[in-house]
Write an enzyme that holds these catalytic residues in place. Structure first.
Site, short mmCIF file in Angstrom:
data_model
loop_
_atom_site.label_atom_id
_atom_site.label_comp_id
_atom_site.label_asym_id
_atom_site.label_seq_id
_atom_site.Cartn_x
_atom_site.Cartn_y
_atom_site.Cartn_z
N ASP A 34 0.82 -1.22 0.00
CA ASP A 34 0.00 0.00 0.00
C ASP A 34 0.85 1.26 0.00
OD1 ASP A 34 -2.05 -1.88 0.32
OD2 ASP A 34 -2.12 -1.60 2.49
N GLU A 198 -11.22 -0.63 -4.19
CA GLU A 198 -10.53 0.05 -3.09
C GLU A 198 -9.29 0.78 -3.60
OE1 GLU A 198 -9.55 -3.16 -0.44
OE2 GLU A 198 -7.76 -3.73 -1.57
N HIS A 263 -2.98 -1.38 -5.45
CA HIS A 263 -2.93 -0.35 -4.41
C HIS A 263 -1.75 0.61 -4.67
CE1 HIS A 263 -4.64 0.93 -0.47
NE2 HIS A 263 -3.68 1.81 -0.71
N ARG A 292 3.95 -9.18 -0.08
CA ARG A 292 3.73 -8.02 -0.94
C ARG A 292 4.84 -6.98 -0.71
NH1 ARG A 292 -2.05 -6.07 0.74
NH2 ARG A 292 -1.10 -6.48 2.77
#
Length: 645
Positions: A34, A198, A263, A292
């Site tokens: 993120d 999102e 993201h 990630r």
């Protein structure tokens, strides 16, 4: 360095450090997900999901983020919102920085969105809690602001996982950077799956705003990016004004071993000419959110004005740094040579006592001109700042002259006042101030600095020195190294919370051994200084912040004059003029011993080196007084004016 606890005189090998900025970049830049990333006043700033805090990484080079230390900029004591801290978004409004993030009390369904505000115009803070934002009494994550038609809006994802139907993108107008106003609007968004929508972030194109968002479960390999857009002049709170673009715009690349890319964020290159995407991805197709990591790559624009993000690159692929990235050459202190964009720049004094400027264009063409009509003495110094080139020189009557070039404007000049007896050196600090240091007529360290608004200030750091100091920034600290009158290594330093806001000086020892001006750089958690000893060898001292010690070692060699040191990636390099007049190169990679090579040629002055992509270029004065560059053993004469001896 706030204080010197120990001076350890021993021969050691440097700790092995991961690769940093050099000719190319390899992802990942960070081990978390993120990401939000921006470039501001000479540094990249990155924040990612950490779970219990907001942390920031800062580096003057993009690749340097991979080994930059984390700074925790905010940790909340409120137990209702200090767990499951996700997805920070870093934005600047009205001279302050805001970080928008998601947090809960440890129960996923209780996630809400919050914002913290900086005390000033520094992305590193300090920050204070500002508000809960866009609270509609239900699950909400991944809030990000955007500007359209000159007005701020806020977008987020809700109502939450585990409920019927996919998560929804919402929009609402903002009345301040920390609050929303009016009714929220649900924005339908396609995504190739009946799951999440999102992490929506905005991207400005020609005449329109794009909203790029992530779809599908983040643990799946098919987590990907989709896109909507709206043209200028239309109201974003009217859902029908948005255009849905068909299909994913950034998705898994099995051949490259990249799964679940999403993201994301966007940022500009340091010179503002390139667009980059930052995102997280993983190397497995298994259903998991583990593994990630943050990656970045350049993207382009299609003929119809839509962004072309390409395909996610493999971790093994090399990435050319953003345009204007300094590639760790002279990071971040001043020198007579430096890189600006795709061009190599060099400054020196001509026999007519003018400021001579040589540069090489991207097509290889060598150019030369003279900046300004003022006479100078000694050797100039300079640095790049964004797209600008800055040079500083001493006039014959001891004044500090500042000359700078700006695209579309040309060369300008200003007088920073009297009190300079030696050659200048300097740096750009993290807050955008330009700092210049030099020996004053009474042997003390004179200091000038220019605020971002152009105001020039000055003070004196005291001490007793000879020759020309070297200076560089280390985070938000300023460090200057100089040769004392007793041939010792003197260290001057300042940091934002130093007592009484006064600079300090300490002694790194080496009394009687420093027989040239010092040269050096910062590298990770270490500060490095090199100089020539009385017998012509190169001595190296470095301070390790992890151990809080100064180490010293001898690299050998047989030099005259002042050497020049810089790093290229994780490798440290020293170039110097040998007693035989040839160019000598000493270097060491992490975990190896020092190596040396005679590169030949004939030098009649001290060399200056730069890192340029995969190459190291060294500038020197030739036997006939002209400028020459060395690339390995190849010597190339540069056309133009002569260099003063």
């Amino acid at each position: 360095m706030k204080r010197l606890l120990a001076l350890v005189m021993c021969l050691v090998l440097l700790p092995v450090s991961p690769a940093q900025a050099g000719s190319t970049i390899r992802n990942p830049l960070n081990g978390s997900a993120d990401p939000t990333l921006t470039y501001f006043n000479g540094n990249y700033y990155l924040a990612t999901t950490l779970g219990n805090r907001i942390g920031m990484w800062r580096s003057p080079t993009l690749a340097g983020l991979a080994t930059a230390p984390e700074t925790t900029v905010f940790r909340d004591a409120d137990v209702s919102r200090n767990k499951q801290v996700w997805a920070p978004g870093l934005y600047r409004f009205d001279g302050r920085w805001y970080i928008y993030y998601t947090a809960s009390d440890g129960v996923d369904a209780n996630h809400r969105m919050y914002v913290i505000e900086s005390a000033g115009d520094d992305p590193m803070g300090p920050y204070h809690f500002k508000a809960r934002i866009a609270d509609h009494g239900e699950y909400a994550i991944d809030g990000e602001p955007f500007v359209h038609n000159g007005r701020r809006y806020f977008t987020w994802s809700g109502p939450g996982r585990g409920r019927s139907g996919p998560a929804q993108i919402y929009l609402q107008a903002m009345d301040t950077p920390w609050s929303t106003t009016g009714a929220r609007v649900a924005l339908p968004a396609s995504g190739g799956c009946d799951e999440v929508r999102e992490g929506a972030v905005s991207l400005r194109g020609a005449g329109r705003t794009f909203l790029v968002y992530s779809t599908c479960d983040t643990s799946k390999p098919d987590y990907q990016l989709w896109m909507k857009s709206i043209t200028d002049g239309q109201d974003p709170l009217v859902p029908d004004n948005w255009i849905q673009h068909a299909g994913p715009v950034f998705w898994r690349n099995d051949a490259a071993g990249v799964f679940g890319p999403g993201h994301n964020g966007f940022f500009k290159s340091p010179d503002g000419t390139e667009d980059w995407i930052v995102y997280h991805g993983k190397t497995t197709s298994e259903y998991t959110s583990a593994g990630r990591t943050t990656r970045a790559q350049k993207f382009t624009w299609n003929a119809d004005g839509t962004p072309n993000f390409g395909r996610p690159l493999a971790l093994a692929d090399t990435v050319v740094p953003p345009s204007g990235d300094p590639w760790a050459s002279q990071d971040p202190g001043a020198a007579r040579g430096y890189v600006v964009g795709e061009e190599k720049q060099y400054f020196d004094r001509t026999p007519e006592d003018a400021l001579g400027h040589w540069w090489q264009q991207p097509n290889g063409t060598l150019r030369h001109d003279t900046w300004g009509g003022s006479l100078i003495a000694g050797r100039p110094s300079g640095f790049r700042h964004g797209t600008e080139q800055h040079a500083f020189a001493r006039t014959p009557d001891g004044r500090l002259r500042h000359l700078w070039w700006t695209p579309g404007v040309g060369v300008r000049s200003e007088d920073w006042g009297t009190g300079l007896a030696g050659d200048p050196t300097g740096m750009v600090s993290v807050n955008g101030q330009k700092h210049v240091f030099g020996r004053a007529p009474n042997g003390t360290l004179a200091h000038w600095w220019q605020e971002p608004d152009g105001t020039v200030r000055r003070d004196n750091w005291g001490g007793s020195l000879v020759g020309t100091p070297t200076a560089y920034a280390f985070g938000d600290e300023q460090h200057v190294f100089a040769r004392g009158t007793d041939n010792s290594l003197r260290h001057y330093y300042w940091y934002p919370k130093i007592p009484d806001n006064l600079p300090a000086v300490d002694d790194w020892g080496a009394v009687g051994t420093v027989h040239s001006d010092p040269t050096g750089f910062a590298f990770g958690r270490q500060q490095h200084v090199f100089y020539r000893t009385a017998n012509g060898t190169v001595e190296h001292r470095f301070f390790d912040h992890s151990e809080w010690k100064v180490y010293t070692e001898n690299w050998g060699g047989n030099l005259v004059g002042t050497p020049f040191a810089f790093r290229h990636g994780p490798t440290q390099h020293v170039y110097g003029r040998g007693v035989d007049g040839a160019l000598w190169h000493l270097w060491r990679q992490p975990g190896t011993s020092v190596q040396a090579q005679n590169l030949g040629g004939t030098l009649t002055g001290d060399p200056v080196g730069i890192a340029f992509r995969g190459e190291q270029h060294v500038f020197s004065r030739s036997a006939d007084g002209s400028l020459q560059t060395h690339l390995g053993t190849t010597v190339t004469p540069w056309p133009g004016g002569q260099i003063a001896p």
